[in-house]
Design an enzyme around this catalytic site. Structure first.
Site, PDB file in Angstrom:
ATOM      1  N   GLU A 208      -6.765  -7.338  -0.761  1.00  0.00           N
ATOM      2  CA  GLU A 208      -7.305  -7.317   0.605  1.00  0.00           C
ATOM      3  C   GLU A 208      -8.800  -7.036   0.519  1.00  0.00           C
ATOM      4  OE1 GLU A 208      -5.244  -4.785   3.339  1.00  0.00           O
ATOM      5  OE2 GLU A 208      -3.272  -5.642   2.887  1.00  0.00           O
TER       6      GLU A 208
ATOM      7  N   GLU B  77       0.827  -1.202   0.000  1.00  0.00           N
ATOM      8  CA  GLU B  77       0.000   0.000   0.000  1.00  0.00           C
ATOM      9  C   GLU B  77       0.873   1.268   0.000  1.00  0.00           C
ATOM     10  OE1 GLU B  77      -4.180  -1.319   1.997  1.00  0.00           O
ATOM     11  OE2 GLU B  77      -2.669  -0.572   3.382  1.00  0.00           O
TER      12      GLU B  77
END
Length: 613
Positions: A259, A184
Site C-alpha cells: 500500500e 495488516e
C-alpha cells in the site's frame, strides 16, 4: 485436411479464444526470485493500483481498467468484502456489482494481472472493516482470533470465495498472481498460530499460489508469518523497504510496497485531504528505479455507496464516520477521469517501461452535465412511513432487531412537568429527539453528546429518538464494540426508562408507493419523491449545499449519504445508472424537511466545510 484434424484444430482454436486473451497464453508461471518477482522465469516489476469493484458501477469496470493501462499499471489490487457477499448468515451473493469473478476476468481481457486481498478483514474505510454485522449476534464470537465460532464462519466464507476465485489464479491459467493472507494483522495482534490458521484455510479453499502478508513498517514483524512473502505498507524509502523485507525473508526479496499512499480519505466535519502530485512523483521515480514493486492505494477510489462507509475511533475523538465519496485525491477521480496526478505519475512510469514498450493513449474524460432543477412533488413524514414496531422492556440494538444498517426509531413514555435531563448511555451514532413528534434537539456521537435538557409539559408524553447508524468502526481495538442504535440504558431525570417500542428503517429498499402526500407540515425526517427527464445520460453531481443531512437513491441505486457540514457537498450520479427519459429520485432528509428543490453540477464539490447543519 482430414476430418479428425479439422476437429482438433477447431477445438484448439476455441480453447485459445477462451484462455488466451488479455495477458496472452494461459500458461504462465509467477514466482519469487531473490530480489524480484519472476514472471515466466523473467524478472518482473509489479506496478499496481487499487480499485474496489463495489465502489465502481459494474458497467464501468472495463473503462476504469483501460485507464489503469493508460497510466502504465500492469496489475490491479482489490479487497474482497465479506459483508457484501454474505449479508445475512448463510446467504451468499456474487451477482451484479458483487460479481468479483467477472471483475477479475475483465482485468485479464484488458491485459492486467490481479492481486487479491480476501482477508476477510479489509479495513478499507468500509463498514465494520468488511465483517458482516450478524457476526455480533454469535454469542462469544471474537473476530481476528482463534475463537471457534469465528473460525467456523470465516472458513465457510473463504471457501465460497475460493469457489469463485481460486480457479482464476495464475497457476490455474488465470491472472491472479498473488493472494494476501489477513490484512495488516500486526496492527491488531501478534498471534502466529492464528496467522497459520489463516494460511491453512486459504490453501484449503484452493488458494495454492503465492501468498503474502502486508503490514506497516512498525508492525511488520508482528504481522508476518514465516514462509509467506512479507510486504510493507506506507514506506517508500527504498533502503528501508529492502531492509524490512530482508530481515524477515532470509536476507532476500522480492520487495513489494503493498500500500503506497498518494493521498488519503476523508471523514465528515474535517477538511478534504488533497496532496499535490509533486510531493509523490520523485518518490515514485525512486521506488521504481530501485526495482521495487508497488501497489498504489488508491489508484481509483470511486464511491462508498449504500450504507457501507466505515468509521475510525481515537481516544481524543470518539467517532469519525467517513464520507460517501472515496475520491481519495487519487490519480483517477471519483468519476474515473484522469487528474493532474494521473498524468504526472504516467510520465514517471513511462520512464521505467521495458525497452520498446509504449503506453496507450489516455481515454478522453467522461462528459458531464447539470440537470434541470428537480422539484419534489411527493413526500411522507418518517413517523407515517414506518410499519409495526417491536416492544421490549429495554432498548434493542440494530443487531437485536436483525437490522444491518440504516435507521431506527425508539419510542417510550415520559412524565413531564419540569426541565429534565435526558441521557442515553451508548448512542450509536446520531440521534434526533422528539416529544410528541415535535423536534427538540440532536445528539451526535462525533461530538461526545449523549445528553440534553428537555422542557416537557406536565403529564404523560411520547418520547421518540430517531437514531442513525453512521457506519461501524473499521480499524483498531474497537472492532468488537460495534453494535448500533441505543446500546445501553436511557434515563430521564435519573430514572431508567422502560417499555420501549422499536421501529426498523433498514432502507435496503424504499417503498415508494407509500410516498403520496404533496406536503408534510411536520418537522420530522421526511422521504421525498420526484421524477426527472434525461435526454442523454451523462455523469452529474447532485448539489446538496442547501440541504441538511440524509441519503439519496436514483432508479433504485443508493448513491450514498450527504451532510451539509462537509467536506463533501455533492453526490456523484454516474451516467451508467441514468436512463434516457424518465428517472426516479428519492431522498431521506433528516434536518431540513422544508427544502424541496435539488440542483446539480457538472463538477463535484468535495472540499467545502460549513457550519450549516
Amino acid at each position: 485436411m482430414k476430418k479428425r484434424d479439422i476437429l482438433f484444430f477447431s477445438a484448439a482454436f476455441v480453447l485459445a479464444l477462451l484462455f488466451g486473451c488479455g495477458n496472452g497464453s494461459s500458461q504462465h508461471s509467477f514466482a519469487l526470485g531473490d530480489s524480484t518477482f519472476m514472471l515466466d522465469n523473467k524478472p518482473y516489476q509489479i506496478i499496481s493500483g487499487e480499485i474496489h469493484y463495489p465502489r465502481v458501477p459494474r458497467e464501468a469496470w472495463r473503462a476504469r481498467m483501460k485507464m489503469a493501462k493508460a497510466m502504465g499499471l500492469n496489475t490491479i489490487g482489490t479487497y474482497v468484502f465479506w459483508n457484501l457477499h454474505e449479508p445475512e448468515k448463510g446467504k451468499f451473493d456474487f451477482s451484479g456489482n458483487n460479481d468479483i469473478a467477472a471483475f477479475v476476468k475483465i482485468a485479464k481481457e484488458e491485459g492486467l494481472w490481479v492481486i487479491l486481498r480476501p482477508s476477510p478483514y479489509v479495513c478499507a474505510e468500509w463498514e465494520f472493516g468488511g465483517y458482516p454485522y450478524w457476526l455480533q449476534n454469535e454469542k462469544g464470537l471474537e473476530v481476528r482470533s482463534r475463537e471457534e465460532k469465528y473460525l467456523s464462519e470465516y472458513k465457510k466464507y473463504i471457501n465460497e470465495v475460493g469457489k469463485q476465485l481460486a480457479p482464476l489464479q495464475v497457476n490455474h491459467g488465470g491472472n491472479i498472481i498473488m493472494v494476501q493472507v489477513e490484512n495488516e494483522y500486526g496492527s491488531y495482534g501478534a498471534d502466529k498460530v492464528y496467522l497459520e490458521m489463516n494460511r491453512k484455510m486459504f490453501v484449503d479453499a484452493g488458494f495454492d499460489g503465492l501468498l503474502y502478508t502486508c503490514d506497516p513498517e512498525k508492525d511488520i514483524v508482528k504481522g508476518h508469518l514465516a514462509g509467506l512473502m512479507p510486504a510493507i505498507n506506507g514506506q517508500d524509502n527504498p533502503a528501508k523497504v529492502k531492509q524490512a523485507v530482508r530481515n524477515l525473508n532470509e536476507g532476500k526479496g522480492p520487495f513489494f510496497i503493498a500500500e503506497w499512499y498518494p493521498a488519503w480519505f476523508d471523514w465528515w466535519g474535517t477538511p478534504h485531504h488533497k496532496v499535490p502530485a509533486s510531493q509523490y512523483t520523485g518518490k515514485l521515480d525512486t521506488v521504481l528505479q530501485a526495482g521495487i514493486s508497488i501497489n498504489m492505494y488508491m489508484f481509483h477510489g470511486g464511491s462508498t455507496r449504500g450504507f457501507m462507509n466505515g468509521a475510525n475511533f481515537r481516544d481524543t475523538i470518539p467517532f469519525e464516520p467517513q464520507i460517501s465519496s472515496y475520491d481519495y485525491d487519487a490519480p483517477l477521480d471519483e468519476a474515473g477521469n484522469a487528474t493532474d496526478k494521473f498524468m504526472k505519475f504516467r510520465a514517471v512510469i513511462a520512464r521505467h517501461l521495458p525497452k520498446g514498450e509504449k503506453l496507450p493513449d489516455v481515454p478522453a474524460a467522461k462528459p458531464s452535465m447539470a440537470l434541470n432543477a428537480i422539484t419534489f412533488d411527493k413526500e411522507i413524514g418518517i413517523f407515517d412511513y414506518v410499519g409495526p414496531g417491536k416492544v421490549n422492556e429495554n432498548p434493542l440494538t440494530f443487531e437485536d432487531m436483525n437490522q444491518a444498517y440504516g435507521y431506527m426509531i425508539y419510542q417510550t413514555k415520559v412524565t413531564g412537568g419540569a426541565k429534565t435531563e435526558l441521557k442515553i448511555n451508548g448512542l450509536r451514532d446520531y440521534g434526533i429527539v422528539f416529544i410528541d413528534g415535535v423536534r427538540k434537539g440532536i445528539l451526535d456521537r462525533r461530538l461526545g453528546q449523549e445528553s440534553m435538557m428537555l422542557k416537557v409539559p406536565a403529564g404523560t408524553h411520547s418520547l421518540e429518538i430517531f437514531v442513525e447508524n453512521m457506519g461501524r468502526i473499521n480499524f483498531g481495538p474497537n472492532l468488537l464494540k460495534n453494535k448500533k442504535g441505543i446500546v445501553g440504558e436511557v434515563t430521564f431525570g435519573g430514572k431508567v426508562l422502560k417499555s420501549w417500542t422499536m421501529f426498523s428503517l433498514p432502507f435496503d429498499k424504499v417503498e415508494t408507493s407509500k410516498i403520496k402526500e404533496t406536503k408534510s407540515a411536520k418537522q420530522t425526517p421526511v422521504l421525498k419523491l420526484a421524477s426527472f427527464e434525461v435526454a442523454k445520460p451523462l455523469d452529474t453531481y447532485l448539489d446538496f449545499r442547501k440541504w441538511g443531512k440524509g441519503v439519496v437513491w436514483v432508479n433504485g441505486h443508493n448513491l450514498g449519504k450527504y451532510w451539509s457540514i462537509g467536506p463533501q457537498q455533492t453526490v456523484y450520479l454516474p451516467a451508467e445508472w441514468l436512463k434516457k427519459g424518465k428517472n426516479e429520485i428519492v431522498i431521506l432528509e433528516l434536518n431540513k424537511p422544508e427544502i424541496n428543490q435539488l440542483s446539480s453540477l457538472e463538477q463535484p464539490i468535495l472540499d467545502q466545510m460549513s457550519d450549516n447543519k
